[in-house]
Design an enzyme around this catalytic site. Structure first.
Site, PDB file in Angstrom:
ATOM      1  N   THR A  71      -1.551   3.155  -5.359  1.00 53.64           N
ATOM      2  CA  THR A  71      -1.953   3.070  -6.919  1.00 53.64           C
ATOM      3  C   THR A  71      -2.117   1.853  -7.741  1.00 53.64           C
ATOM      4  O   THR A  71      -2.399   0.437  -8.155  1.00 53.64           O
ATOM      5  CB  THR A  71      -2.647   4.052  -7.373  1.00 53.64           C
ATOM      6  N   ASN A 149      -8.238   5.561   5.069  1.00 56.95           N
ATOM      7  CA  ASN A 149      -7.500   6.651   5.391  1.00 56.95           C
ATOM      8  C   ASN A 149      -8.541   7.819   5.401  1.00 56.95           C
ATOM      9  O   ASN A 149      -7.559   9.126   5.742  1.00 56.95           O
ATOM     10  CB  ASN A 149      -7.341   7.329   3.637  1.00 56.95           C
ATOM     11  N   GLN A 177      -1.548   4.026   4.773  1.00 59.14           N
ATOM     12  CA  GLN A 177      -2.290   4.955   5.517  1.00 59.14           C
ATOM     13  C   GLN A 177      -1.482   4.251   6.911  1.00 59.14           C
ATOM     14  O   GLN A 177      -1.005   4.796   8.010  1.00 59.14           O
ATOM     15  CB  GLN A 177      -3.721   4.986   5.956  1.00 59.14           C
ATOM     16  N   SER A 197       3.112   3.816   0.176  1.00 56.60           N
ATOM     17  CA  SER A 197       3.043   4.362  -1.325  1.00 56.60           C
ATOM     18  C   SER A 197       3.614   5.498   0.042  1.00 56.60           C
ATOM     19  O   SER A 197       3.597   5.672   1.266  1.00 56.60           O
ATOM     20  CB  SER A 197       1.445   5.106  -1.151  1.00 56.60           C
ATOM     21  N   GLY A 198       4.771   5.595  -0.866  1.00 58.56           N
ATOM     22  CA  GLY A 198       6.106   6.710  -0.453  1.00 58.56           C
ATOM     23  C   GLY A 198       5.937   8.091   0.491  1.00 58.56           C
ATOM     24  O   GLY A 198       5.772   8.828   1.329  1.00 58.56           O
ATOM     25  N   HIS A 199       4.988   8.677  -0.556  1.00 63.39           N
ATOM     26  CA  HIS A 199       4.856   9.862  -0.298  1.00 63.39           C
ATOM     27  C   HIS A 199       3.727  10.229   1.204  1.00 63.39           C
ATOM     28  O   HIS A 199       3.245  11.168   1.732  1.00 63.39           O
ATOM     29  CB  HIS A 199       3.869  10.961  -0.880  1.00 63.39           C
ATOM     30  N   THR A 235      12.794   1.108 -16.391  1.00 51.82           N
ATOM     31  CA  THR A 235      13.945   1.853 -15.486  1.00 51.82           C
ATOM     32  C   THR A 235      13.648   2.027 -13.584  1.00 51.82           C
ATOM     33  O   THR A 235      12.691   2.622 -13.789  1.00 51.82           O
ATOM     34  CB  THR A 235      14.468   2.695 -16.192  1.00 51.82           C
ATOM     35  N   CYS A 323      -8.157  12.113  -2.679  1.00 48.63           N
ATOM     36  CA  CYS A 323      -8.034  11.165  -3.547  1.00 48.63           C
ATOM     37  C   CYS A 323      -9.656  11.927  -4.311  1.00 48.63           C
ATOM     38  O   CYS A 323      -9.173  11.482  -5.496  1.00 48.63           O
ATOM     39  CB  CYS A 323      -7.930  10.212  -3.343  1.00 48.63           C
TER      40      CYS A 323
HETATM   41  N1  PLP Z   1      -4.037   3.595  -0.081  1.00 48.87           N
HETATM   42  C1  PLP Z   1      -5.090   4.761   0.403  1.00 48.87           C
HETATM   43  C2  PLP Z   1      -5.596   4.238   1.619  1.00 48.87           C
HETATM   44  C3  PLP Z   1      -4.267   6.131   0.208  1.00 48.87           C
HETATM   45  O1  PLP Z   1      -4.787   6.950   1.109  1.00 48.87           O
HETATM   46  C4  PLP Z   1      -3.464   6.057  -1.020  1.00 48.87           C
HETATM   47  C5  PLP Z   1      -3.396   7.789  -0.918  1.00 48.87           C
HETATM   48  O2  PLP Z   1      -4.410   8.970  -0.464  1.00 48.87           O
HETATM   49  C6  PLP Z   1      -3.617   5.353  -1.937  1.00 48.87           C
HETATM   50  C7  PLP Z   1      -4.038   4.124  -1.717  1.00 48.87           C
HETATM   51  C8  PLP Z   1      -3.094   5.788  -3.436  1.00 48.87           C
HETATM   52  O3  PLP Z   1      -2.346   5.969  -3.315  1.00 48.87           O
HETATM   53  P1  PLP Z   1      -0.890   6.857  -4.074  1.00 48.87           P
HETATM   54  O4  PLP Z   1      -1.540   8.244  -4.290  1.00 48.87           O
HETATM   55  O5  PLP Z   1       0.753   6.508  -4.037  1.00 48.87           O
HETATM   56  O6  PLP Z   1      -1.479   6.153  -5.381  1.00 48.87           O
END
Ligand code: PLP
Length: 395
Positions: A71, A149, A177, A197-199, A235, A323
């Protein structure tokens, strides 16, 4: 047993990632800006991670900026493009972006900017002619996601980035994604900025990257110290950065083989559900999507009801974007695709990942059809039951 089929929402941290992070949560606690040994070592660890990320993307290390999440990366890209080109006051994006892009665009619209939201067709494909018509010399940035997503549908970022380059507009892609699921090589593609995004690729939550191509004008979103070459103050989250580096290295190893494995499992799941359940449809272009994702609609029932029953049976899935769960009404992506009213609420997103096993797929195949049949028995919306459908057809 739990079947975790929601890898587009988040992924399990890989054991190798957790192990690589450990020292930086314990004895290696130095601040990377410090001159003494443990500071230097933290700095070196970040440099190694930067190289691992750059290698996965086909980027230079000085083009990788660590952020706190996908994000933030999206917000930083959009904000920077507007600030560095004050004479250009238009954003071009799509109706199916993640809220990290859509809500940024909505926020700045009343402040004198214009936003074009490009439509998609019923298979979730972008209207390329509308894109060509929309990008002109008032366009500061075009932001189009690489993979959706909710449906996994892929957009042709190669073609779009080339068009933007010809028209002099900055091109940003939200590749949150796609990174780690399909190969990407930024060497051969004029993408100016890219978010990840790492997760979503087996690193922890709360770490992301914004790729900023050399020569792209850039203003940082977060100001303060001179970390990240001045691209992002604060940091550094050393342990998570190290984890993300390891996750990128793991993803790069055997990416093609893993993509093929996931696609085969996903297809077996999808075909099994379609043949076991009547009145079922796949949402999204089945010929051009991520290998791990299926978005499937079961007509005349509610996705939320399916989810609750799946949860009770130990299956984790999603009825749209994690989300945006909690928001009212059917998903904005399925609405943009004009999914018919009798199908739009009965949608289920099943997304596989590195640790998904055949057993988990078998469990879903054994459980979902029964749930669908039970809910249909109670559904007032089935044709012939008298109740009108879930309201008007989706806009
Ligand atoms: N963009 C997409 C296409 C996503 O699927 C997501 C999370 O589901 C994000 C952005 C947001 O990433 P984060 O959860 O790391 O903020």
């Amino acid at each position: 047993m739990m079947s975790y089929l929601d890898n587009n929402a988040t992924t399990a941290v890989a054991p190798e990632v957790a192990e690589a992070m450990q020292p930086y949560l314990h004895q290696q606690y130095g601040n990377p800006s410090s001159a003494y040994r443990i500071g230097r070592e933290a700095r070196e660890a970040i440099a190694r991670a930067r190289a691992q990320v750059a290698s996965l993307l086909g980027a230079h290390t000085d083009e990788i900026c660590f952020t706190s999440c996908g994000t933030e990366s999206d917000n930083a890209a959009l904000r920077s493009a507007l600030e560095t080109q004050p004479e250009r006051r238009r954003i071009v994006t799509t109706t199916v972006e993640h809220p990290a892009v859509l809500n940024f665009a909505r926020r700045i619209e009343p402040k004198g900017y214009s936003v074009t939201y490009l439509p998609v067709d019923e298979r979730g494909r972008l209207d390329m002619q509308a894109l060509k018509d929309a990008v002109d010399n008032s366009t500061a940035i075009v932001s189009v996601m690489h993979a959706n997503n909710e449906t996994g549908v892929l957009f042709p970022i190669d073609e779009i980035s080339t068009l933007c380059k010809e028209r002099g507009a900055i091109f940003h892609t939200d590749a949150v994604q796609s990174i780690g699921k399909i190969p990407i090589d930024l060497k051969g593609m004029p993408v100016d900025m890219l978010s990840l995004s790492g997760h979503k690729l087996h690193a922890p939550k709360g770490i992301g990257v914004l790729f900023v191509r050399r020569g792209t004008p850039f203003e940082s979103l977060i100001v303060g110290g001179h970390q990240e070459q001045g691209y992002r103050a604060g940091t550094e989250n050393v342990a998570s950065i190290v984890g993300l580096g390891m996750a990128c290295e793991l993803a790069a190893n055997g990416l093609h083989k893993e993509s093929a494995r996931l696609a085969a499992l996903r297809d077996r799941l999808e075909q099994g559900l379609i043949s076991a359940c009547r009145d079922t449809r796949i949402n999204g272009d089945a010929s051009c999507r991520l290998p791990n994702t299926t978005n499937i609609s079961f007509g005349y029932i509610e996705g939320e009801a399916i989810l609750m029953k799946l949860d009770a049976a130990g299956i984790c899935a999603s009825s749209g974007s994690a989300c945006s769960s909690g928001s009212d009404g059917p998903s904005h992506v399925l609405r943009a695709m004009k999914v018919p009213a009798e199908f739009i609420r009965g949608s289920l997103r099943l997304s596989l990942g590195r640790y998904t096993t055949e057993k988990e797929i078998d469990a879903a195949l054994a459980i979902v059809p029964g749930i669908v049949a039970d809910l249909r028995r109670l559904s007032p919306w089935l044709p012939g039951r008298g109740a009108s459908c879930f309201g008007k057809s989706a806009e």
